[in-house]
Write a protein that holds these residues in place. Structure first.
Motif, PDB file in Angstrom:
ATOM      1  N   PHE A 260       4.143  -4.976   2.547  1.00  0.00           N
ATOM      2  CA  PHE A 260       4.057  -3.809   1.673  1.00  0.00           C
ATOM      3  C   PHE A 260       2.592  -3.498   1.353  1.00  0.00           C
ATOM      4  N   CYS A 261       1.836  -4.503   0.959  1.00  0.00           N
ATOM      5  CA  CYS A 261       0.417  -4.282   0.645  1.00  0.00           C
ATOM      6  C   CYS A 261      -0.372  -3.912   1.895  1.00  0.00           C
ATOM      7  N   GLN A 262      -0.072  -4.585   3.007  1.00  0.00           N
ATOM      8  CA  GLN A 262      -0.834  -4.301   4.220  1.00  0.00           C
ATOM      9  C   GLN A 262      -0.671  -2.851   4.659  1.00  0.00           C
ATOM     10  N   MET A 319      -1.347 -14.911   7.956  1.00  0.00           N
ATOM     11  CA  MET A 319      -1.170 -13.854   6.959  1.00  0.00           C
ATOM     12  C   MET A 319      -2.356 -13.825   5.995  1.00  0.00           C
ATOM     13  N   ILE A 320      -2.822 -15.000   5.586  1.00  0.00           N
ATOM     14  CA  ILE A 320      -3.963 -15.064   4.674  1.00  0.00           C
ATOM     15  C   ILE A 320      -5.217 -14.515   5.341  1.00  0.00           C
ATOM     16  N   SER A 321      -5.544 -15.034   6.524  1.00  0.00           N
ATOM     17  CA  SER A 321      -6.766 -14.582   7.201  1.00  0.00           C
ATOM     18  C   SER A 321      -6.664 -13.128   7.622  1.00  0.00           C
ATOM     19  N   GLY A 322      -5.450 -12.668   7.956  1.00  0.00           N
ATOM     20  CA  GLY A 322      -5.282 -11.273   8.359  1.00  0.00           C
ATOM     21  C   GLY A 322      -5.589 -10.305   7.231  1.00  0.00           C
ATOM     22  N   LEU A 323      -5.012 -10.551   6.070  1.00  0.00           N
ATOM     23  CA  LEU A 323      -5.289  -9.671   4.930  1.00  0.00           C
ATOM     24  C   LEU A 323      -6.739  -9.759   4.489  1.00  0.00           C
ATOM     25  N   GLY A 356      -7.660  -8.341  11.585  1.00  0.00           N
ATOM     26  CA  GLY A 356      -6.822  -8.681  10.443  1.00  0.00           C
ATOM     27  C   GLY A 356      -5.422  -8.114  10.570  1.00  0.00           C
ATOM     28  N   ILE A 357      -5.333  -6.858  10.991  1.00  0.00           N
ATOM     29  CA  ILE A 357      -4.022  -6.243  11.220  1.00  0.00           C
ATOM     30  C   ILE A 357      -3.238  -7.032  12.268  1.00  0.00           C
ATOM     31  N   ALA A 358      -3.930  -7.418  13.339  1.00  0.00           N
ATOM     32  CA  ALA A 358      -3.290  -8.142  14.439  1.00  0.00           C
ATOM     33  C   ALA A 358      -2.730  -9.480  13.998  1.00  0.00           C
ATOM     34  N   PHE A 359      -3.413 -10.161  13.088  1.00  0.00           N
ATOM     35  CA  PHE A 359      -2.925 -11.447  12.610  1.00  0.00           C
ATOM     36  C   PHE A 359      -1.656 -11.296  11.767  1.00  0.00           C
ATOM     37  N   CYS A 360      -1.540 -10.198  11.045  1.00  0.00           N
ATOM     38  CA  CYS A 360      -0.387  -9.995  10.162  1.00  0.00           C
ATOM     39  C   CYS A 360       0.855  -9.505  10.900  1.00  0.00           C
ATOM     40  N   PHE A 361       0.703  -8.590  11.850  1.00  0.00           N
ATOM     41  CA  PHE A 361       1.845  -7.959  12.508  1.00  0.00           C
ATOM     42  C   PHE A 361       2.911  -8.971  12.959  1.00  0.00           C
ATOM     43  N   PRO A 362       2.580  -9.909  13.846  1.00  0.00           N
ATOM     44  CA  PRO A 362       3.637 -10.787  14.358  1.00  0.00           C
ATOM     45  C   PRO A 362       4.042 -11.878  13.390  1.00  0.00           C
ATOM     46  N   THR A 363       3.102 -12.378  12.584  1.00  0.00           N
ATOM     47  CA  THR A 363       3.426 -13.514  11.734  1.00  0.00           C
ATOM     48  C   THR A 363       4.304 -13.111  10.550  1.00  0.00           C
ATOM     49  N   VAL A 364       4.117 -11.907  10.031  1.00  0.00           N
ATOM     50  CA  VAL A 364       5.015 -11.421   8.981  1.00  0.00           C
ATOM     51  C   VAL A 364       6.429 -11.264   9.548  1.00  0.00           C
ATOM     52  N   ALA A 365       6.549 -10.650  10.718  1.00  0.00           N
ATOM     53  CA  ALA A 365       7.869 -10.474  11.339  1.00  0.00           C
ATOM     54  C   ALA A 365       8.510 -11.823  11.640  1.00  0.00           C
ATOM     55  N   LYS A 420     -15.116   7.481   1.055  1.00  0.00           N
ATOM     56  CA  LYS A 420     -15.626   6.185   0.610  1.00  0.00           C
ATOM     57  C   LYS A 420     -14.787   5.621  -0.536  1.00  0.00           C
ATOM     58  N   ALA A 421     -14.470   6.456  -1.498  1.00  0.00           N
ATOM     59  CA  ALA A 421     -13.665   5.999  -2.633  1.00  0.00           C
ATOM     60  C   ALA A 421     -12.286   5.544  -2.177  1.00  0.00           C
ATOM     61  N   ALA A 422     -11.686   6.317  -1.257  1.00  0.00           N
ATOM     62  CA  ALA A 422     -10.350   5.980  -0.769  1.00  0.00           C
ATOM     63  C   ALA A 422     -10.357   4.649  -0.024  1.00  0.00           C
ATOM     64  N   GLU A 423     -11.376   4.403   0.791  1.00  0.00           N
ATOM     65  CA  GLU A 423     -11.417   3.160   1.566  1.00  0.00           C
ATOM     66  C   GLU A 423     -11.688   1.934   0.705  1.00  0.00           C
ATOM     67  N   TRP A 424     -12.433   2.104  -0.386  1.00  0.00           N
ATOM     68  CA  TRP A 424     -12.587   0.982  -1.319  1.00  0.00           C
ATOM     69  C   TRP A 424     -11.233   0.587  -1.905  1.00  0.00           C
ATOM     70  N   VAL A 425     -10.411   1.573  -2.210  1.00  0.00           N
ATOM     71  CA  VAL A 425      -9.067   1.289  -2.725  1.00  0.00           C
ATOM     72  C   VAL A 425      -8.222   0.605  -1.649  1.00  0.00           C
ATOM     73  N   ALA A 426      -8.303   1.081  -0.414  1.00  0.00           N
ATOM     74  CA  ALA A 426      -7.548   0.472   0.679  1.00  0.00           C
ATOM     75  C   ALA A 426      -7.929  -0.993   0.863  1.00  0.00           C
ATOM     76  N   ALA A 427      -9.217  -1.288   0.765  1.00  0.00           N
ATOM     77  CA  ALA A 427      -9.675  -2.675   0.878  1.00  0.00           C
ATOM     78  C   ALA A 427      -9.112  -3.525  -0.255  1.00  0.00           C
ATOM     79  N   GLY A 428      -9.115  -2.982  -1.459  1.00  0.00           N
ATOM     80  CA  GLY A 428      -8.605  -3.713  -2.609  1.00  0.00           C
ATOM     81  C   GLY A 428      -7.125  -4.027  -2.508  1.00  0.00           C
ATOM     82  N   VAL A 429      -6.340  -3.083  -1.989  1.00  0.00           N
ATOM     83  CA  VAL A 429      -4.894  -3.315  -1.852  1.00  0.00           C
ATOM     84  C   VAL A 429      -4.620  -4.408  -0.821  1.00  0.00           C
ATOM     85  N   ALA A 430      -5.380  -4.408   0.284  1.00  0.00           N
ATOM     86  CA  ALA A 430      -5.215  -5.472   1.286  1.00  0.00           C
ATOM     87  C   ALA A 430      -5.496  -6.840   0.669  1.00  0.00           C
TER      88      ALA A 430
END
Length: 466
Positions: A260-262, A319-323, A356-365, A420-430
């Protein structure tokens, strides 16, 4: 594996293939910012709201049968998207396309889980994750090349022959299977559909109506109430769509929190980055898509590796290293983005975020499927994918709201301020998703049996063509 992967690829492709066409759609269809958001959100809204329904229909009426039906709906809706002459028509067709994808995607993971024994499932799901990444990764490139070289309509026409071929081959080669529930949950089904729809409607409408509007707050309240009613019903249903005891399993609940966060971070960023390369940096659609590939192409390279290594080391480290990598990469991107920045400056943060995305995709599933009996793989996949798509809807809405509060489309400089503001938020959610990732079970804990599961827990399904 091949036929299931085709469904995964086209469903993932159409989440993002529209992204590089957004500026063209804005001109060609006279679309507003709200219309542009809807071309993505309409698909994700139906996708997320109906994901559990797709899994339930497969369990009841046959997974092969419903997989073919889902492909048919998706293919027909793709043709309707291509024939649309107004933004409203395109949005309506994207809703139907999302309905088809909601049936297809959870069944792909069920077919794969059924075809591979437990000890090889991580590798198989890693390949699945890599193909998902290929769909996400090539989407902006395919979209950009087609928009620039032919016409935007062809980003949808290409689905038609692929869908038809996949339907025919699936009917010939896949075996039929069903889940453990002989009846549909006729009370739970409308409750979960309406609840997820209301919950996702709120962030979709928030950019135009405001987060404090009656419509948005009311939608959130109604969605929460309906989902609460769904959960209450599931506790006493004879054949529940979603056994609630699964949420007491750390592997199941933490994997859902991570995804959900990713996806808030990922899909929201994709919506912004695809426009940043064109509006903020001046690239043409194909040029933009090609450059985005250094970010979205990483799952194709690293997801199979992460999936295979997870069989040995467990899902939690990835999952930890991916996020962590996704958050660091997007934060770095926000820090260096400015008027006149060169693409070379953006490569490293995009690559790091993509790994980071690549590490999460298969391991979450892998984690969410491993947490339930093999016969309930479709339920696990449906739940995980529903939260994934709902997260994507929230991501587009949240980052669009942050962008609007800090920038505009008036000039490249004004766009970059909002970006820039939007991407800072995206980083924080990850990085927020790390809370769930750290709570995930270790490799040793993943292998322990759960009370009430069949014994032995390892599945005995023979490999079949999937």
């Amino acid at each position: 594996m091949i036929l299931a992967s085709i469904g995964t690829f086209v469903a993932a492709l159409d989440v993002v293939v529209v992204s590089t066409a957004l500026p063209t759609l804005q001109e060609d269809l006279n679309a507003s910012l709200s219309d542009l958001e809807w071309t993505i959100n309409a698909y994700n809204l139906a996708f997320g709201a109906l994901m559990l329904t797709g899994a339930a229909l497969g369990d009841r009426f046959g997974r092969r049968r419903m997989y073919i039906v889902g492909l048919g709906v998706f293919t027909a809706a793709s043709a309707a998207c291509a024939l649309a002459t107004t933004s409203d028509g395109l949005i309506a067709a994207r809703v139907v396309q999302g309905v088809g994808a909601a049936v297809v995607l959870p069944l792909t993971l069920t077919l794969i889980s059924d075809a591979f024994p437990t000890e090889k499932r991580g590798m198989a799901i890693g390949i699945w994750g890599g193909i998902t990444g290929l769909g996400v990764g090539t989407g902006p490139v395919v979209g950009g090349a087609i928009v620039e070289g032919i016409a935007w309509q062809w980003i949808f026409w290409i689905n038609v022959p692929v869908g038809v071929v996949a339907m025919v081959l699936s009917g010939l080669l896949l075996r039929e299977s069903r889940g453990p529930r002989p009846q549909l949950d006729l009370v739970g089904l409308p409750l979960v559909i309406a609840g997820l729809f209301a919950l996702t409607w709120a962030p979709v409408r928030a950019p135009s109506e405001g987060w404090d509007s009656v419509e948005v707050i009311g939608s959130l309240v109604v969605g929460a109430a309906l989902l609460s009613a769904f959960l209450g019903w599931e506790r006493r249903a004879h054949h529940p769509m979603l056994p609630l005891e699964y949420f007491r399993r750390r592997g199941f609940s933490t994997a859902n929190g991570v995804i959900f966060c990713q996806f808030i971070s990922l899909i929201g960023s994709l919506f912004m980055i695809s426009q940043f390369f064109q509006i903020g940096m001046g690239y043409q659609p194909f040029e933009a898509g090609l450059r985005i590939l250094v970010w979205t192409g990483m799952p194709l390279l690293f997801a199979p590796v992460a999936g295979a290594l997870a069989d040995r080391f467990g899902n939690r480290p990835f999952m930890i290293s991916g996020l962590l990598l996704q958050g660091i990469g997007l934060g770095w991107l926000a820090a260096v983005s400015e008027l006149g920045v060169g693409f070379g400056t953006l490569v490293a943060p995009l690559v790091i975020a993509g790994i980071g995305i690549a590490f999460c995709f298969p391991t979450v599933a892998n984690a969410v499927v491993a947490a339930v009996p093999v016969n309930d793989s479709g339920v696990a996949a449906g739940t995980n994918n529903a939260l994934r798509e709902v997260g994507g809807v929230f991501g587009v809405a949240i980052l669009a709201a942050v962008f609007t509060a800090n920038g505009s489309y008036a000039s490249p400089e004004a766009f970059i301020d909002g970006f820039k503001a939007a991407e800072w938020v995206a980083a924080g959610v990850a990085l927020l998703g790390l809370v769930a990732a750290f709570l995930a079970p270790s490799k040793a804990e993943e292998s322990l049996p759960h009370p009430g599961d069949p014994t032995p827990r390892a599945d005995t399904a023979k490999p079949v063509a999937a």
